[in-house]
Design an enzyme around this catalytic site. Structure first.
Site, PDB file in Angstrom:
ATOM      1  CD  GLU A  14      -3.164  -0.292   0.146  1.00  0.00           C
ATOM      2  OE1 GLU A  14      -3.178  -0.063  -1.079  1.00  0.00           O
ATOM      3  OE2 GLU A  14      -3.864  -1.168   0.686  1.00  0.00           O
ATOM      4  CB  ALA A 101     -16.608  -2.534  -0.216  1.00  0.00           C
ATOM      5  CD  GLU A 139      -8.817   6.111 -11.622  1.00  0.00           C
ATOM      6  OE1 GLU A 139      -8.592   6.664 -10.529  1.00  0.00           O
ATOM      7  OE2 GLU A 139      -9.034   4.900 -11.749  1.00  0.00           O
ATOM      8  CG  ASP A 151      -6.666   1.238  -7.783  1.00  0.00           C
ATOM      9  OD1 ASP A 151      -6.094   0.518  -6.943  1.00  0.00           O
ATOM     10  OD2 ASP A 151      -7.042   2.393  -7.542  1.00  0.00           O
TER      11      ASP A 151
HETATM   12  C1  GLA Z   1      -5.424   4.371  -3.934  1.00  0.00           C
HETATM   13  C2  GLA Z   1      -4.844   4.585  -5.336  1.00  0.00           C
HETATM   14  C3  GLA Z   1      -3.784   3.542  -5.685  1.00  0.00           C
HETATM   15  C4  GLA Z   1      -2.771   3.359  -4.568  1.00  0.00           C
HETATM   16  C5  GLA Z   1      -3.485   3.197  -3.233  1.00  0.00           C
HETATM   17  C6  GLA Z   1      -2.518   3.127  -2.068  1.00  0.00           C
HETATM   18  O1  GLA Z   1      -6.226   3.224  -3.915  1.00  0.00           O
HETATM   19  O2  GLA Z   1      -5.879   4.522  -6.296  1.00  0.00           O
HETATM   20  O3  GLA Z   1      -3.152   3.900  -6.892  1.00  0.00           O
HETATM   21  O4  GLA Z   1      -1.871   4.420  -4.529  1.00  0.00           O
HETATM   22  O5  GLA Z   1      -4.388   4.252  -2.980  1.00  0.00           O
HETATM   23  O6  GLA Z   1      -1.780   1.960  -2.121  1.00  0.00           O
END
Ligand code: GLA
Length: 339
Positions: A14, A101, A139, A151
């Site tokens: 993360e 979620a 985005e 993502d």
């Molecule tokens: C969000 C962003 C991702 C990533 C996460 C943290 O979900 O969309 O690109 O940076 O935060 O890991």
């Protein structure tokens, strides 16, 4: 024709994606379906059933749009930049991703739109890395969210039964078998949507950029802990999180390969502690949700996503009973055309 974009869960890794680091996501079954019909009107008409809204616009219109409209316009716009123009289309957008979620409904929508519009334009699918980059530009530049590539890569490369080891330095991927046996992975909404989630996320990104600049490197991937210690507070802790989180992804992959779920659970806990104390992206509601999961028998639990609110991922051992609000998740197929 219909295209499906999945939501995603990130097991470990993360706030590493925008630091050229490692992540370990998987695509989930819930997602967004875009039904597309080709027209010759030159316009894109779109209807988003879950928002109870309908819209009709010229996708080439450069005026800014908001929410799902910005995704439709941005995807058509970016495809055009890539030399692919969509003659005209009627779209119906439907989602079964639960609200809040933390399953990244935006990457689900983006990947489904991308595949649907390519099909309408009768174009073969380009390289999926390029598609992930295209969705990320949508985005960043059209929707205005400064997110990384985690993502979109999860949405395009997810496979059933596997987590995806993603190296954000070169976008290389490796499928790692994720066998849960009798264990349950689930997400729980903390109920908190902090107004400063976006500004907080952007601030962390700026801190990482500042740290890299101070150390004279391109990205934090090129840094070690001794260098991190030389930085002023709080940059030292931010970098420490990123470095240790990359290491937790490596250990997580080894644990999955060995079928060692207790170790995976311990890594989830360690990731949470680091995100709370070093990266400082947790909030009291999230802490309460993590505690509630642990009391209910979770072997490991952590905040997921951008932070400052949002959802918690928990891993429950065989025989335990996850609380009712926990949505079970498991690796499912990535973005695809349904025909
Ligand atoms: C969000 C962003 C991702 C990533 C996460 C943290 O979900 O969309 O690109 O940076 O935060 O890991």
């Amino acid at each position: 024709m219909r295209a499906r974009g999945p939501g995603r869960v990130n097991l470990l890794g993360e706030h590493t994606d925008y630091n050229a680091g490692l992540c370990l996501p998987f695509a989930v079954d819930a997602g967004v379906t875009v039904e597309a019909e080709a027209t010759d009107t030159g316009e894109i008409e779109a209807e988003a059933l879950d928002y109870g809204e309908e819209d009709r616009f010229d996708a080439a219109d450069p005026r800014p749009a908001e929410g799902w409209r910005a995704f439709v316009r941005g995807t058509a716009g970016e495809l055009k930049v890539a030399g692919i123009s969509v003659p005209g289309a009627r779209l119906r957008i439907e989602s079964n991703l639960p609200e809040g979620a933390g399953l990244s409904s935006s990457a689900a929508l983006g990947s489904a739109l991308c595949l649907a519009l390519l099909a309408v334009a009768k174009r073969p699918e380009p390289d999926r890395r390029e598609l992930a980059r295209l969705c990320s530009r949508v985005e960043n530049d059209w929707v205005g969210a400064q997110t990384g590539l985690l993502d979109q890569m999860a949405a395009f490369f997810g496979e059933p039964g596997h987590a995806l080891l993603l190296d954000c330095r070169d976008l290389s991927v490796e499928q790692v078998p994720l066998e849960l046996g009798g264990w349950t992975l689930g997400v729980a909404d903390s109920g908190s949507r902090h107004a400063h989630a976006e500004s907080g996320y952007n601030e962390r990104r700026r801190e990482c950029a500042r740290a890299a600049e101070a150390l004279g490197v391109e990205t934090l991937r090129d840094v070690d802990e001794a260098q991190a210690r030389s930085l002023p507070e709080p940059l030292d802790r931010r970098v420490r999180h990123v470095l240790r989180e990359n290491e937790r992804v490596r250990r997580g992959v080894r644990a999955l390969r060995a079928g060692d779920l207790p170790t995976l659970a311990a890594l989830l806990d360690a990731s949470h502690t680091s995100l709370r104390d070093d990266y400082e992206v947790s909030v009291p509601e999230v802490e309460r949700t993590v505690a509630r999961m642990k009391e209910a028998g979770a072997a490991g639990a952590r905040i997921i996503g951008g932070g400052f609110g949002g959802a918690v991922l928990a891993l429950f051992p065989p025989g335990s009973q996850p609380p009712e609000d926990v949505l079970p998740v498991a690796p499912a197929e990535g973005a695809r055309l349904l025909g």
